[in-house]
Scaffold this active site. Structure first.
Site, PDB file in Angstrom:
ATOM      1  N   ASP A 125      31.083  34.740  56.321  1.00 26.10           N
ATOM      2  CA  ASP A 125      32.040  33.674  56.030  1.00 26.10           C
ATOM      3  C   ASP A 125      31.683  33.106  54.649  1.00 26.10           C
ATOM      4  OD1 ASP A 125      34.072  31.853  56.164  1.00 26.10           O
ATOM      5  OD2 ASP A 125      33.533  31.058  58.130  1.00 26.10           O
ATOM      6  N   GLU A 161      39.009  22.956  58.768  1.00 26.59           N
ATOM      7  CA  GLU A 161      37.582  22.981  59.070  1.00 26.59           C
ATOM      8  C   GLU A 161      36.810  21.871  58.358  1.00 26.59           C
ATOM      9  OE1 GLU A 161      35.513  26.231  57.090  1.00 26.59           O
ATOM     10  OE2 GLU A 161      37.388  26.815  56.159  1.00 26.59           O
TER      11      GLU A 161
HETATM   12  C1  BGC Z   1      36.458  29.797  57.080  1.00 27.49           C
HETATM   13  C2  BGC Z   1      36.980  31.125  57.556  1.00 27.49           C
HETATM   14  C3  BGC Z   1      37.899  31.720  56.530  1.00 27.49           C
HETATM   15  C4  BGC Z   1      37.211  31.791  55.199  1.00 27.49           C
HETATM   16  C5  BGC Z   1      38.082  32.334  54.104  1.00 27.49           C
HETATM   17  C6  BGC Z   1      35.914  29.875  55.679  1.00 27.49           C
HETATM   18  O1  BGC Z   1      35.571  28.630  55.184  1.00 27.49           O
HETATM   19  O2  BGC Z   1      35.448  29.357  57.949  1.00 27.49           O
HETATM   20  O3  BGC Z   1      37.626  30.966  58.784  1.00 27.49           O
HETATM   21  O4  BGC Z   1      38.293  32.980  56.957  1.00 27.49           O
HETATM   22  O5  BGC Z   1      36.791  30.513  54.819  1.00 27.49           O
HETATM   23  O6  BGC Z   1      39.058  31.454  53.755  1.00 27.49           O
HETATM   24  C1  BGC Z   2      38.987  27.943  50.470  1.00 28.78           C
HETATM   25  C2  BGC Z   2      38.911  28.196  51.942  1.00 28.78           C
HETATM   26  C3  BGC Z   2      37.498  28.152  52.363  1.00 28.78           C
HETATM   27  C4  BGC Z   2      36.814  26.866  51.913  1.00 28.78           C
HETATM   28  C5  BGC Z   2      35.357  26.850  52.247  1.00 28.78           C
HETATM   29  C6  BGC Z   2      38.312  26.667  50.128  1.00 28.78           C
HETATM   30  O1  BGC Z   2      38.378  26.494  48.757  1.00 28.78           O
HETATM   31  O2  BGC Z   2      40.302  27.902  50.063  1.00 28.78           O
HETATM   32  O3  BGC Z   2      39.488  29.414  52.242  1.00 28.78           O
HETATM   33  O4  BGC Z   2      37.419  28.268  53.726  1.00 28.78           O
HETATM   34  O5  BGC Z   2      36.988  26.641  50.542  1.00 28.78           O
HETATM   35  O6  BGC Z   2      34.702  25.708  51.788  1.00 28.78           O
END
Ligand code: BGC
Ligand code: BGC
Length: 861
Positions: free
Chosen positions: A336, A539
């Protein structure tokens, strides 16, 4: 400003003040802080909890020979390049060629050419450019096609104009695996139309604590639903194994995520620690993997979280012994977003331990070059054994070969007409209808007759952003406007169309006001449909400290009450990514529908809540809860099978139009999280200000709210900007020019009774970084109102902190009580003021029960 009182009894334990960030106090570690999992539990890893599975796809010697042949021709540089996945903002096709990079992704809210309105053809063009670069052998290398991954988690959600399906929590409620299969297939087609090869979906988390900000990405708190859905979704995305459609040009590679235990962290903290037995890990949290693997899922994403203190990205036992050896997984494990950096001894650009543990591909958005260089060094020195490199690369090649990427037959690429086409939108609308769960329908208020006067109120009524939630055009789903959703339908638009067709009248009034002119017949509304709920989040940012809806500021409740007072029956359409404690809103509603996050086809709501023009039901409710709904505000981990299971609405609950159930409107209303149950950390600002707290600048005159990621006071004396500490925009940098004394405050609209925090010896805890040292007075205050402020000088403590480094600071709450703060009515959870120039970054501001004893700044009681 508050008048200042001396804190006579405050004894500054300055010597103890300097604790590096990371060396957290025990009290803080108890809170399940993600950064520092505890280590004392030794996990018995016997393996007996897991089934022994055969690989889902039969052995294929021709395929394996091809892999061996490619491996033989590849240089070590080329092999290491395959292990790297970079983000499209940070890598050009030329670099893909030069470093033989194996994969790219676009993160949430990243688009080709930085253009939000990039078309399917623009995506396709960039995909082609990366592909051609990867296949370019002019430097004598081996042609290995790149694989592009994207988070199509509820439709192809980064694309303006794509169909947005309900988020997984709503799909769970539909209890219809065949529907999930069709959604998987439609999503794959929309993604394939943009030239992208791979979707980071489905999430198969089994969420146990609804405070987690990713609860809506989960189908259910029950493993059996997740298991069934994981299979259907994977088959929908990839096609059914053994059939001709498997991974053909209409289907994509799927990734189940996040392996393993992401839904089981303590307190539902994102990236936290899941402290469960191996049995529970296997039976509850792995349910979706076992079925997805059997369906032939080709990739698995490792999780940010830990299992009993050990980070998954470095977990040899779970990644290699269990997933690959025991469960027969022959595809590859992708990391990830910089998740490897959490592994002990690792940094973003250096982490042999993850590959050695069984990770096959790093997701390393921006720092890929340095990681490539270090990994190559480790491969050369043997720190990463050659056999491990070859195994990882073989797995990646196996997936690329199976997916036909070498031939790249792309029948759908560039087909803009597939994005958001009528067939897919009809499917999404069907999913909306099936996802709605009817919780209350007193006196059979629903279905509504569309020939009447219907008032549609609430700030969710006409907002596609709100009804779609996070992972929508942007990562957090914030900052979008109506023009980002061409072709979508709001809930109000759906109601209006149906009502107008039937000969009634629907009026939109966000605040619920109406007049004699609102309806053509001059009468008042016959009924009000009020659409409200959570603002978009994703998230980390979406984690909650309390499940009480609108903890600080019950605006929506006020709206419901206003309508009720006028004798208007009220239907609540509640938009949320999880069950929340809504007893007050429930008591004030005649009917209550949990609508989750329905996505772009809001008209699915009208299909169910309105009859046709003849008064016949069009579609009855069929949705059932796959998450238990709480009766009490402290029921944050409420799951079937609990020792005492007393939900308001149990798992599986859901009314239909034949049910004549009356829900008494006297549900317990004494919510106040702080007054009930076990006392947990009060979050004032964790990534963002938390309800009921809002961030304000008070610099002479009325305090002004800090909206967006940068704000300053009139003449720029104080500036507040969002910055990154551990994750994106999780900290604030506050800059004082020193023109006058001014402060930055976390304020609540209504006074909060926080006296239990004093009783339970809490400390104020925060992460802090001094970028410019103060020379003039600096204060921390906790205050109730004019004349009731507790204040503490921070001048010396700040001067003694190492400039430019994050530290963790804890202060006994008694210090504030002794100098005048009345904790039974706190309006300012924390205010930081400075007289002179100062530059200060802060994050993770909390009150931590029991923290006083080990606090760095203590006061005698
Ligand atoms: C998330 C994932 C996601 C990845 C790419 C991460 O922060 O936990 O679910 O696939 O980013 O965007
Ligand atoms: C991205 C996400 C990723 C996240 C993680 C964002 O900038 O767009 O895909 O999950 O950063 O911190």
């Amino acid at each position: 400003m508050f008048y200042k009182q001396q804190c006579a009894a405050c004894a500054l334990a300055l010597s103890a003040l300097l604790t590096a960030c990371g060396e957290r106090s025990p009290a803080d570690a108890d809170a399940g802080e993600p950064a520092e999992p505890r280590k004392e539990t030794v996990t018995a890893t016997t393996g007996s909890a897991w089934p022994q599975l055969q690989p889902a796809l039969p052995g294929n010697s021709e395929l394996e020979e091809k892999i061996a042949g490619l491996l033989q021709r590849m240089s070590l540089e080329e092999k290491v390049g395959q292990l790297i996945q970079a983000e499209i903002k940070y890598i050009t096709p030329e670099e893909v060629k030069e470093y033989h990079i194996g994969s790219v992704l676009n993160g949430g809210g990243t688009y080709p050419n930085n253009d939000k309105f990039a078309t399917a053809q623009d995506w396709q063009k960039l995909a082609d450019a990366y592909y051609e670069a990867s296949m370019d052998t002019s430097d004598g290398g081996v042609a290995i096609p790149i694989i592009w991954g994207s988070d199509a988690v509820h439709g192809h959600n980064n694309l303006v104009g794509a169909t947005l399906f309900p988020h997984n929590i709503g799909l769970g409620a539909s209890r219809d695996p065949e529907l999930i299969h069709r959604i998987g297939r439609a999503t794959a087609r929309e993604v394939a139309a943009t030239g992208v090869d791979w979707t980071f979906a489905p999430t198969v988390a089994v969420v146990r604590d609804d405070r987690w900000g990713r609860t809506y990405e989960s189908y259910s708190e029950a493993p059996d639903v997740v298991s069934e859905y994981a299979r259907s979704m994977v088959e929908g995305i990839q096609g059914s194994k053994g059939s001709k459609e498997f991974l053909d040009g209409h289907h994509l590679v799927s990734a189940t995520k996040h392996f393993l235990g992401d839904g089981g962290t303590t307190r539902g903290i994102d990236r936290g620690d899941t402290r469960v037995s191996e049995q529970e890990l296997a039976e509850i949290h792995a349910a979706g993997y076992i079925s997805a693997l059997q369906a032939g899922v080709q990739t698995v994403m490792a999780s940010f979280n830990s299992w009993n203190g050990d980070r998954l990205h470095g977990h040899q036992y779970l990644l290699t012994e269990v997933l690959k050896n025991r469960l027969g997984f022959d595809g590859f494990v992708v990391g990830d977003w910089n998740g490897h950096r959490f592994v002990e001894g690792c940094t973003v650009d250096n982490c042999a331990a993850a590959i050695n543990a069984g990770l096959d591909m790093f997701m390393v958005p921006s720092d890929w070059k340095a990681l490539y260089v270090n990994t190559l060094k480790q491969a050369k020195s043997g720190e990463i054994p050659p056999a491990r490199i070859d195994d990882a690369v073989s797995r990646i090649l196996r997936v690329k070969l199976r997916a036909g990427l070498f031939e790249r037959d792309r029948p759908l690429a560039g087909r803009a007409d597939i994005l958001g086409n009528p067939e897919h939108r009809a499917l999404a609308r069907e999913a909306v209808r099936k996802s709605l769960v009817l919780l209350k329908n007193n006196d059979q208020l629903l279905p509504l007759d569309p020939r009447r006067n219907i008032l549609v109120a609430g700030d969710g009524a006409d907002s596609i952003a709100k009804q779609s939630g996070g992972w929508t055009i942007t990562w957090q789903g914030t900052g979008t406007t109506a023009e980002d959703f061409p072709g979508a339908t709001s809930i109000y638009q759906g109601i209006r169309t149906a009502v107008e067709t039937a000969g009634g009248e629907a009026a939109l009034s966000e605040n619920g006001d109406f007049s004699a002119d609102t309806f053509a017949n001059g009468k008042k509304p016959d009924v009000a449909v009020v659409v409200y709920g959570e603002e978009p989040y994703a998230e980390w940012h979406g984690d909650l400290a309390s499940i009480e809806y609108q903890l600080g500021n019950k605006e929506d409740l006020e709206l419901l009450k206003k309508l009720k007072r006028q004798g208007i029956p009220v239907v609540s359409i509640f938009l949320s990514g999880r069950p929340l404690w809504v007893n007050k809103e429930m008591n004030t509603s005649d009917a209550f529908v949990a609508a989750w996050l329905p996505g772009s086809e809001g008209a699915g709501v009208a299909d169910v809540i309105l009859t046709d023009a003849e008064g016949e039901v069009q579609h009855d409710f069929t949705g059932q809860l796959t998450f238990s709904w709480p009766k009490l505000v402290h029921q944050t981990t409420l799951n079937p099978g609990d020792k005492s299971y007393e939900p308001l609405f149990a798992y599986g609950y859901g009314l239909d139009y034949n049910d004549k159930v009356q829900i008494a409107s006297d549900l317990p209303e004494d919510g106040d999280t702080y007054a009930q149950g076990a006392l947990e950390d009060a979050w004032l600002m964790v990534s963002r200000p938390r309800e009921p707290w809002g961030l304000f600048i008070a610099d002479g005159g009325e305090p002004v709210p800090v909206a967006g990621n940068r704000a300053s006071s009139g003449d720029g004396n104080i500036t507040v900007a969002s910055i990154d500490m551990e994750s994106q925009e999780d900290a604030r940098l506050i800059d004082w020019k020193g023109l006058r004394r001014g402060s930055v405050q976390l304020r609540a609209q209504k006074p909060q009774d926080l006296s239990r925090y004093l009783d339970e010896n809490a400390a104020l805890a925060l992460d802090i970084r001094v970028d410019r040292q103060p020379e003039k007075p600096v204060y921390a205050q906790i205050a109730c109102a004019e004349g009731c402020a507790g204040e503490l000088s921070l001048l010396k403590p700040l001067q003694s902190l190492p400039a430019g480094d994050w530290s963790h600071l804890t202060i006994d709450l008694q210090c504030f009580a002794e100098s005048g703060a009345d904790f039974s009515r706190i309006s300012h959870g924390l205010a930081l003021s400075s007289k002179g120039p100062l530059s200060l970054a802060v994050a993770n501001i909390k009150y931590v029960p029991g923290g006083a004893e080990s606090a760095q700044i203590r006061c005698q009681g």
